[in-house]
Scaffold this motif. Structure first.
Motif, mmCIF file in Angstrom:
data_model
loop_
_atom_site.group_PDB
_atom_site.id
_atom_site.type_symbol
_atom_site.label_atom_id
_atom_site.label_comp_id
_atom_site.label_asym_id
_atom_site.label_seq_id
_atom_site.Cartn_x
_atom_site.Cartn_y
_atom_site.Cartn_z
ATOM 1 N N SER A 283 0.846 -1.179 0.000
ATOM 2 C CA SER A 283 0.000 0.000 0.000
ATOM 3 C C SER A 283 0.889 1.239 0.000
ATOM 4 N N PHE A 284 0.392 2.320 -0.623
ATOM 5 C CA PHE A 284 1.192 3.531 -0.786
ATOM 6 C C PHE A 284 0.359 4.767 -0.457
ATOM 7 N N SER A 285 1.039 5.771 0.054
ATOM 8 C CA SER A 285 0.398 7.068 0.271
ATOM 9 C C SER A 285 0.515 7.947 -0.965
ATOM 10 N N ASP A 286 1.563 7.726 -1.749
ATOM 11 C CA ASP A 286 1.812 8.524 -2.948
ATOM 12 C C ASP A 286 1.291 7.790 -4.183
ATOM 13 N N ARG A 287 0.413 8.435 -4.922
ATOM 14 C CA ARG A 287 -0.211 7.801 -6.079
ATOM 15 C C ARG A 287 0.803 7.498 -7.183
ATOM 16 N N LEU A 288 1.714 8.441 -7.463
ATOM 17 C CA LEU A 288 2.698 8.228 -8.527
ATOM 18 C C LEU A 288 3.629 7.067 -8.190
ATOM 19 N N GLU A 289 4.004 6.962 -6.931
ATOM 20 C CA GLU A 289 4.864 5.850 -6.518
ATOM 21 C C GLU A 289 4.128 4.528 -6.674
ATOM 22 N N ALA A 290 2.816 4.519 -6.341
ATOM 23 C CA ALA A 290 2.022 3.296 -6.491
ATOM 24 C C ALA A 290 1.921 2.889 -7.956
ATOM 25 N N LEU A 291 1.712 3.858 -8.840
ATOM 26 C CA LEU A 291 1.597 3.554 -10.265
ATOM 27 C C LEU A 291 2.925 3.041 -10.829
ATOM 28 N N LYS A 292 4.021 3.632 -10.376
ATOM 29 C CA LYS A 292 5.338 3.188 -10.840
ATOM 30 C C LYS A 292 5.587 1.739 -10.436
ATOM 31 N N THR A 293 5.269 1.411 -9.180
ATOM 32 C CA THR A 293 5.450 0.033 -8.700
ATOM 33 C C THR A 293 4.505 -0.923 -9.416
ATOM 34 N N LEU A 294 3.285 -0.488 -9.663
ATOM 35 C CA LEU A 294 2.320 -1.331 -10.374
ATOM 36 C C LEU A 294 2.824 -1.699 -11.767
ATOM 37 N N ARG A 295 3.365 -0.714 -12.486
ATOM 38 C CA ARG A 295 3.882 -0.989 -13.827
ATOM 39 C C ARG A 295 5.015 -2.007 -13.774
ATOM 40 N N GLN A 296 5.856 -1.895 -12.766
ATOM 41 C CA GLN A 296 6.977 -2.829 -12.657
ATOM 42 C C GLN A 296 6.481 -4.235 -12.321
ATOM 43 N N ILE A 297 5.494 -4.338 -11.436
ATOM 44 C CA ILE A 297 4.932 -5.656 -11.090
ATOM 45 C C ILE A 297 4.261 -6.285 -12.298
ATOM 46 N N LYS A 298 3.494 -5.497 -13.050
ATOM 47 C CA LYS A 298 2.816 -6.026 -14.231
ATOM 48 C C LYS A 298 3.821 -6.484 -15.286
ATOM 49 N N ARG A 299 4.958 -5.783 -15.373
ATOM 50 C CA ARG A 299 5.965 -6.111 -16.370
ATOM 51 C C ARG A 299 6.804 -7.325 -15.965
ATOM 52 N N GLU A 300 7.126 -7.467 -14.688
ATOM 53 C CA GLU A 300 8.090 -8.472 -14.259
ATOM 54 C C GLU A 300 7.485 -9.644 -13.493
ATOM 55 N N HIS A 301 6.241 -9.488 -12.983
ATOM 56 C CA HIS A 301 5.753 -10.539 -12.102
ATOM 57 C C HIS A 301 4.323 -10.968 -12.373
ATOM 58 N N ASN A 302 3.406 -10.038 -12.440
ATOM 59 C CA ASN A 302 1.988 -10.406 -12.542
ATOM 60 C C ASN A 302 1.258 -9.363 -13.388
ATOM 61 N N ARG A 303 0.961 -9.703 -14.641
ATOM 62 C CA ARG A 303 0.315 -8.754 -15.547
ATOM 63 C C ARG A 303 -1.128 -8.471 -15.165
ATOM 64 N N ALA A 305 -2.149 -7.757 -12.051
ATOM 65 C CA ALA A 305 -2.229 -6.875 -10.877
ATOM 66 C C ALA A 305 -2.915 -5.563 -11.272
ATOM 67 N N TRP A 306 -3.598 -4.918 -10.314
ATOM 68 C CA TRP A 306 -4.282 -3.651 -10.614
ATOM 69 C C TRP A 306 -4.286 -2.779 -9.363
ATOM 70 N N LEU A 307 -4.610 -1.499 -9.558
ATOM 71 C CA LEU A 307 -4.532 -0.504 -8.477
ATOM 72 C C LEU A 307 -5.922 -0.242 -7.910
ATOM 73 N N LEU A 308 -6.047 -0.393 -6.592
ATOM 74 C CA LEU A 308 -7.277 -0.108 -5.868
ATOM 75 C C LEU A 308 -7.085 1.155 -5.052
ATOM 76 N N VAL A 309 -8.008 2.108 -5.175
ATOM 77 C CA VAL A 309 -7.976 3.329 -4.374
ATOM 78 C C VAL A 309 -9.042 3.201 -3.293
ATOM 79 N N LYS A 310 -8.614 3.074 -2.065
ATOM 80 C CA LYS A 310 -9.579 2.815 -0.989
ATOM 81 C C LYS A 310 -8.963 3.205 0.347
ATOM 82 N N ALA A 311 -9.727 3.920 1.172
ATOM 83 C CA ALA A 311 -9.291 4.253 2.520
ATOM 84 C C ALA A 311 -9.685 3.113 3.446
ATOM 85 N N LEU A 312 -8.711 2.448 4.035
ATOM 86 C CA LEU A 312 -8.977 1.306 4.910
ATOM 87 C C LEU A 312 -9.272 1.790 6.322
#
Length: 313
Positions: A283-303, A305-312
């Motif tokens: 989980s991330f507080s910074d949206r840009l950091e979350a998107l950057k990590t998501l792109r890397q996960i989709k590219r290298e590990h799990n295509r 994966a997706w981003l959920l915006v939700k206050a827990l």
């Protein structure tokens, strides 16, 4: 020969399937509709009908049979003709002919064929996966009536200001109202944007993982491939990279253990509105950091994966 099977296959691709010397099965598109009284939603479909006047052989059915059964075209035509003669003899004897997934045929008093289409199958491929459902009534609050009821008990009286020494109070009140309305509008818009994002992301993930997410009853046995990604250790924030959603909670625990074994700070974030237990990489507080990590996960590990915006909570 299962003639109805070949007819059914062709109805998905063509609007007219002619059975030589018998008649033609026709389809036409019907738009989606909502029943006003029952609030039932009916998806778009192909309505099926039968025309006894269209009996000329256009070659479509015979060619398809010849291709499937690997027989000459002339042999396929002969088999159809023989089968049609058998069907007609049963109809003359007063029997009802049932074509699976198509409908029932019988002769009326005038010797004409009556056709009753089957309603449990939809030949419109654009509507694949859609089914009928009924929506519950929506109770809407009428705020105007509430305000009128309150005013009857506590009337709001506006009198002219006799003192002119503090006119700024009037403008301050106006500014306060404007800020309140603006803040509510901005909050409502932002909330709608987040809901739209989550819905689109969930739909995209569902399309790629239709079997896994909709059924979500599988047990994960295969080990995940090794990952070299370093994931942010911080586990707070409203931006979550979703690894999967599981109907069985034991599967979500197993997924968490597998991801942690690969170096991720995986965790469960609870069940979503569909009752599926969601597992996130991080989980991330910074949206840009979350998107950057998501792109890397989709590219290298799990295509998937997706981003959920939700206050827990």
């Amino acid at each position: 020969m299962q003639l109805e099977t070949y007819i059914s296959d062709l109805l998905y691709r063509y609007d007219c399937v002619t059975v030589p010397e018998f008649g033609a099965f026709l389809t036409h598109r019907v738009s989606a509709k909502i029943h006003e009284s029952t609030h039932a939603f009916y998806p778009p479909k192909k309505a099926l009908s039968f025309n006894e006047q269209l009996q000329n052989n256009d070659g479509l059915l015979a060619n398809y049979i010849a291709d499937v059964e690997k027989i000459p075209y002339e042999v396929a035509v002969e088999k159809v003709t023989k089968h049609v003669k058998s069907i007609k003899s049963y109809l003359v004897e007063g029997e009802t002919i049932a074509f699976q997934n198509i409908g029932e045929l019988l002769l009326n008093k005038e010797g004409k064929i009556n056709f009753e289409p089957s309603l449990h199958i939809n030949y419109l491929t654009d509507a694949f996966g859609l089914s009928q459902f009924t929506s519950s009534d929506i109770t809407r609050e009428v705020y105007k009536e509430d305000v009128e009821a309150i005013e009857e008990v506590i009337p709001l009286i506006i009198t002219p200001e006799k003192r002119k020494s503090r006119p700024y109070l009037k403008y301050a009140a106006i500014a306060l109202i404007a800020l309140t309305v603006g803040g509510f509008t901005a909050s409502h818009y932002y909330g709608n944007q987040i809901e739209s994002h989550n819905q689109l992301a969930q739909e995209e993930a569902n399309q790629r993982l239709d079997v896994k997410v909709q059924e979500a009853t599988f047990i994960i046995n295969n080990p995940l491939p090794a990952a070299t990604l370093s994931v942010e250790k911080k586990q707070t924030g409203n931006y979550h990279i979703v690894a999967g959603a599981f109907r069985v909670e034991a599967n979500s625990d197993k997924k968490v253990d597998q991801l942690r074994a690969k170096g991720y700070k995986a965790r469960k974030i609870g069940a979503n509105k569909y009752g599926l237990h969601e597992v996130v990489y991080a989980s991330f507080s910074d949206r840009l950091e979350a998107l950057k990590t998501l792109r890397q996960i989709k590219r290298e590990h799990n295509r998937d994966a997706w981003l959920l915006v939700k206050a827990l909570d």
